[in-house]
Each structure stands twice: as C-alpha cells, then as structure tokens.
Motif scaffolding. Sequence first.
Motif, short mmCIF file in Angstrom:
data_model
loop_
_atom_site.label_atom_id
_atom_site.label_comp_id
_atom_site.label_asym_id
_atom_site.label_seq_id
_atom_site.Cartn_x
_atom_site.Cartn_y
_atom_site.Cartn_z
N UNK A 1 -4.33 4.70 -7.96
CA UNK A 1 -3.46 5.76 -8.49
C UNK A 1 -3.91 7.15 -8.02
N UNK A 2 -5.20 7.32 -7.80
CA UNK A 2 -5.72 8.62 -7.40
C UNK A 2 -5.45 8.94 -5.93
N UNK A 3 -4.97 7.97 -5.17
CA UNK A 3 -4.67 8.20 -3.76
C UNK A 3 -3.19 8.17 -3.42
N UNK A 4 -2.33 7.98 -4.43
CA UNK A 4 -0.90 7.83 -4.18
C UNK A 4 -0.24 9.18 -3.91
N UNK A 5 0.52 9.25 -2.82
CA UNK A 5 1.43 10.37 -2.58
C UNK A 5 2.80 9.95 -3.09
N UNK B 1 4.12 8.17 8.50
CA UNK B 1 4.26 9.20 9.53
C UNK B 1 2.98 9.99 9.76
N UNK B 2 1.91 9.65 9.02
CA UNK B 2 0.66 10.36 9.16
C UNK B 2 -0.40 9.46 9.79
N UNK B 3 -1.50 10.06 10.20
CA UNK B 3 -2.66 9.30 10.65
C UNK B 3 -3.74 9.45 9.58
N UNK B 4 -4.86 10.08 9.91
CA UNK B 4 -5.94 10.17 8.93
C UNK B 4 -5.53 10.94 7.68
N UNK B 5 -4.66 11.95 7.83
CA UNK B 5 -4.31 12.79 6.68
C UNK B 5 -3.46 12.05 5.65
N UNK B 6 -2.84 10.96 6.03
CA UNK B 6 -2.04 10.19 5.09
C UNK B 6 -2.57 8.79 4.86
N UNK B 7 -3.82 8.55 5.27
CA UNK B 7 -4.42 7.22 5.15
C UNK B 7 -5.52 7.25 4.09
N UNK B 8 -5.20 6.79 2.90
CA UNK B 8 -6.15 6.75 1.80
C UNK B 8 -6.34 5.32 1.27
N UNK B 9 -6.14 4.34 2.13
CA UNK B 9 -6.09 2.96 1.66
C UNK B 9 -7.47 2.29 1.60
N UNK B 10 -8.42 2.73 2.43
CA UNK B 10 -9.75 2.10 2.47
C UNK B 10 -10.85 3.14 2.39
N UNK C 1 0.84 -1.20 0.00
CA UNK C 1 0.00 0.00 0.00
C UNK C 1 0.88 1.25 0.00
N UNK C 2 2.02 1.15 -0.67
CA UNK C 2 2.96 2.25 -0.71
C UNK C 2 2.30 3.48 -1.35
N UNK C 3 2.48 4.63 -0.73
CA UNK C 3 1.88 5.86 -1.22
C UNK C 3 0.45 6.07 -0.82
#
Length: 381
Positions: free
Chosen positions: A92-96, A70-79, A63-65
């Motif tokens: 692809x639309x959620x990858x940092x 190092x983030x919590x909700x602000x960097x969690x776009x996996x589900x 689930x890279x990107x």
Amino acid sequence: MIAITGGKILTMDEAGSIENGVILVEGEFIKSVGENEGFPSNCQVINAEGKYVLPGFIDAHNHIGLEEEIYRSEGDDVNESSDPITPYLQAADGINFHDLAFSDALRGGVTRSLSMPGSANIIGGQAVFLKHWAGSPGEMIYKNPWGLKAALGENPKRVYGEQKKTPLTRMANASLLREALYVASKEMTKAERKAREEYKQGALLKVLKKKMPLLLHAHRADDILTALRIRDEFDLNLIIQHGTEAFLVADELRKRNVAVFLGPLLVNRAKVEMKEVSFKTASALAQAGIDFAFITDHPVIPVEHLRVCAALAVREGLDEDMALQAITTSPARLLGVEDELGSVRQGKRADLVIFDGHPFDFRSRVVLAMVDGKIWGNRRE
C-alpha cells in the motif's frame, strides 16, 4: 437509488442467469436482484437491454500501482531487493493511485485487484486489496494488508546471486523462508518482545496464526512441493502463485486443499520455469479438483485482459461457467470476501460491469463499470 434494467444478468450464484432482469443499487450495496417487476420512480435508470450484466472481475495477483507501465526506475516500486526477508513492507505504501492501469482495468471489467510486491525476495512484503475506482484515491484501499507475498525458484536466486549474497540456490531459498517462520514462531512464545522486532515480525505472526494467507510464488513442480512441505511444517494457509507446473503435482495440492492463483498464461516461455505454460492447465486443474483463479500478474499481462485469459482457457477445454467463476466467485472465496464480492446478490457490494456482448466474445466492450455503487468516470476524459 440506481436501477439497471433489461439486461441478461449472470449472477454467478445459484440464481443463475436472469433474462430482462433488474438490479437495484442503493449506496454501496445491491438492494435487490430479480426479473423485471418494476422499480421506484425516483431511480436513476440504466438501460442494459441486449447487454450482459455481471459482477466485477477480480484479479487476485498483480502489481497494479507498484510497477507502472510508462516509467522505468521512477515508477518501479515492486521489489525492495536490498534484503531477501522483508515481511514488514506494505505494498500500500508504494501504490500510485493515479496509475493509468486502473482505468485500463475497468475497461476490461476488472473492478478489484490484489496488488503485491514482486518475487525478488524470499519474503517480499504484504499485499493490499484495491478497488479500481472511488470518490478519491485515498478511498481505493479495500483491505490492507491482505496476505504476505513470498517466493521460491529462480527469481531470488538471480537477484541475490548477482549481488554475491544468499540465496544462490533453491536450498537457500527454502532455508531462509523456514528460518523466518521459525524465528517468528519462537517470538510468539515470548512474554515480551522489543517493539522493533514485533513490528518486523508482525506479518509473519499473522501468517502463523492463520490471520492471513502466505501467497507463495512457485512455477515449477519442485518448488511447489517445497512450498507444500513448508506449509505442512508450519500449518499455514497457503495459496500457490502462478503454478505453471501445478498440474504435475495435482494430487499433493488436492490432498492439502491448497489453491492456485494461475497465470500469467498469455505469455511466451520467457524463462526456464515457464516451459510448461499452457491454457490447458486450467482444465487439468479443474479435472483434478484443484481450486484456482486466473491472474494477470500485471503488467506481465495487461490487467484488462483477465477475461481474455479465461476465454482462451475455455477454448482449451475449460467449462465456460467455471472460467467465469475463476475471475469472480473463486477469487472472492479464496480471498475470504465472498460475503461482499464475486456475485450479483442482494446485500453484496455493488461491483457491477455491463458488456455489450458476452464477456468471452473478443468483440465485446464494457459500456459501464460500477464499484461500490459509484459509476466509473474516466479522470482522463
């Protein structure tokens, strides 16, 4: 042109290992591979004497990107846990693309990943095949979409059970997956479809037409058997994700030629489905004739430790060459990119890593990583 000289090349194909070899790289591709017989004088020379040169490793499930460390909700776009059926979402639309893990991956010799949505949903969305280094972040997408993520077992039950919504049981898990596939199959027979429905069903149609695999999360043997029944009903290209208890149903997997993306293994038994987690599973699958590749499920296991998982499986009985294959040629083949990646051969993409010792020696470090002929330079340094 770049010449990598003097190293021991583990080609991971029929050429085997080449002592004191030379690899010529031109643009994005490998121009030639062989013993040290000289090279053009205008080459940029990389001296790999005393080192090991291998194809870049491929992590076939993480689930890279999408799930940043190092983030919590602000960097969690996996589900996207608002609906259990979301085939139209694209990872692809959620990858940092500035996720710190991309540099970590290269430090461990991992040059590409299949990053995908998580397992909260029965159908979570479409995976994206990424390269970990490019001239710009926008060029890091290699193939998109590249498989449809689905899940059975405890995760969807837990997520939607807490919301008092279906699914609450394994029966409902399987039913929702069947329903989505059934509805999509009926859509295939209609002469005309509304644009919205065509968009929402498009990924499922690709799965049904075998244009992309179904990447199905299943740890326990009973969930794997359910996945196999659904695979038989709809004639799908299925790859089991995780497969903790796959060794218990090896005959059924072999009969259908269904592969396993195995892992995470370097973990504790964090939930009931992980009761049988063991590095011995890799050897058991190999002995049963099951095709598999190691995965990290990053950030569950940090992506740079993909080679550590393979090495620990060797300690527990897996053949060393097969362990290397399970992070190079096997994921490339199972993901349908073996013509471009997975081995060091003329004409393939120049994804190469140089270690200062054997990659399964825990003391070894990556001294150079190359992706599509571009030498990695850490943006943080």
